[in-house]
Design an enzyme around this catalytic site. Structure first.
Site, short mmCIF file in Angstrom:
data_model
loop_
_atom_site.label_atom_id
_atom_site.label_comp_id
_atom_site.label_asym_id
_atom_site.label_seq_id
_atom_site.Cartn_x
_atom_site.Cartn_y
_atom_site.Cartn_z
N ARG A 46 67.62 2.46 59.15
CA ARG A 46 66.45 2.44 58.26
C ARG A 46 66.09 3.87 57.86
NH1 ARG A 46 61.69 2.56 60.51
NH2 ARG A 46 62.08 0.90 62.01
N TYR A 99 57.87 -2.77 31.89
CA TYR A 99 58.64 -3.80 32.60
C TYR A 99 57.64 -4.77 33.26
CZ TYR A 99 61.66 -5.99 36.03
OH TYR A 99 62.33 -6.92 36.80
#
Ligand SMILES: *Cc1c(COP(=O)(O)O)cnc(C)c1O
Length: 381
Positions: A46, A99
């Protein structure tokens, strides 16, 4: 080195004991801490993974930036960026033709955390100036906008944002780093949905934040690890593979789109074509100045309205009716019922995103086949 060379080699300088020519997929979650000297500093995937590092180096190089951070999607990149930079009471000033997912995030989620968003006509610099307030921390721009392909003067907006101590973020997804360089024009941060042109093959979801300021980088990197919306090694590898052909793909996207736009502009059943590469585009000159090519997206209005649009989507055979863009295959969609259905109707009408609008992502098929497909399908609408 020049763009095409960097697209193929940036990031491949990993300390690689087996000499693989391509960066491998490091499909691992954790790293041996007993030998920090051989571990190259990796702890847990991660926080950092070698395949992701290669992608991040490559993206930074293509945008001529110091740093890039990869995410699990474009929206994950945008969300993490907002979480790392904003707090309650701050606000975002964004272009109105945005968007749909970004607008939904701003209005439906960020608002719950006390972050308001205001919208401006991206073609009107005075509108930016008028709507900036002391609380505006981020000015958010896409250029060309989606789906109306308005061109925003990035250098002009950068000056205005900076004079009000706001950061300028440019979503460069529609252009890719091959066609437009927002950081050169004065933007502070670039975001990408790597799902689109960077990946280029409609086979992955990914995103990125690219920037040079070391303090901002530290904040976003902290949030990337803390929030954890990171891409897996396989997806990073697919983006890296896509990037190797970015330059050649974009050349063809642009030339095919120009041909399709010119065909549509001469068609009886089409009332208006919007493509920055047409001299009829109201900002053709700015597009020429700001971009190294006009991109693969073309929007147009059909005289027959919604009905005609629905029929066109049914009759095409080479174009696939689908959301998304930037892949090798051509896609066609009806923004008001598909990608932008989440924008309220009054707002859609206000900005000109009407029910007669069609958006195509022109792919890499033979341009003649694309034109024949549209020509045949338009006979029956
Ligand atoms: C697709 C897209 C996004 C969102 O990216 P995802 O990868 O779908 O999460 C953001 N901005 C633009 C301009 C896009 O086209």
């Amino acid at each position: 080195m020049r763009f095409s060379t960097r697209a193929i080699h940036a990031g491949d300088e990993l300390d690689n004991p087996t000499g693989t020519v391509v960066v491998p997929i490091y499909q691992v979650s954790t790293f041996n801490q007993a030998q920090p000297a051989t571990g190259a500093g990796y702890v847990y995937s991660r926080t950092g993974n070698p395949t992701r590092t290669a992608l991040e180096k490559c993206l930074a190089s293509l945008e001529e930036a110091e740093h890039a951070l990869a995410f699990a999607s474009g929206m994950a990149a945008i969300t993490t960026l907002l979480l790392s930079l904003l707090k309650e009471g701050d606000s975002i000033l964004a272009v109105d033709d945005l968007y749909g997912g970004t607008r939904r995030l701003f209005t439906r989620i960020m608002r719950n955390f006390g972050v308001e968003s205001t919208y401006v006509d991206g073609t009107n610099l005075r509108d930016f100036e008028a709507k900036l307030t002391p609380g505006t921390k981020i000015v958010w721009v896409e250029s060309p906008t989606n789906p109306l392909l308005k061109i925003v003067d990035i250098a002009g907006v950068a000056k205005i944002a900076h004079s009000h101590n706001a950061l300028l973020v440019v979503d460069n997804t529609f252009m890719s780093p091959y066609l437009q360089h927002p950081l050169r024009l004065g933007a502070d941060i670039v975001v990408h949905s790597t799902t689109k042109y960077l990946g280029g093959h409609s086979d992955l979801i990914g995103g990125a934040v690219v920037l040079s300021d070391p303090k901002l980088y530290e904040k976003v990197q902290f949030a990337q690890n803390a929030a954890g919306a990171v891409p897996g090694p396989m997806d990073c590898w697919l983006v890296l593979r896509g990037i190797k052909t970015l330059a050649v793909r974009l050349e063809r996207h642009c030339s095919n789109a120009q041909k399709v736009a010119e065909f549509l502009a001469a068609h009886m059943k089409v009332s208006k074509v919007v493509y920055p590469g047409l001299t009829s585009h109201p900002q053709h000159d700015l597009a020429r100045k700001q971009m190294d090519g006009f991109g693969g997206m073309v929007s147009f209005h059909l005289k027959g309205g919604t009905d005609a649009c629905q029929k066109l989507l049914k009759h095409v055979k080479v174009f696939t009716p689908a959301e998304s863009l930037g892949g090798v295959e051509s896609l066609i969609e009806h923004p008001s019922s598909m990608t932008h259905a989440s924008v309220p109707k009054e707002e859609r009408d206000r900005i000109g995103l009407t029910d007669s609008l069609i958006r195509v992502s022109v792919g890499l098929e033979d341009a003649e086949d694309l034109i024949t497909d549209l020509s045949t399908a338009l006979e029956d609408v």
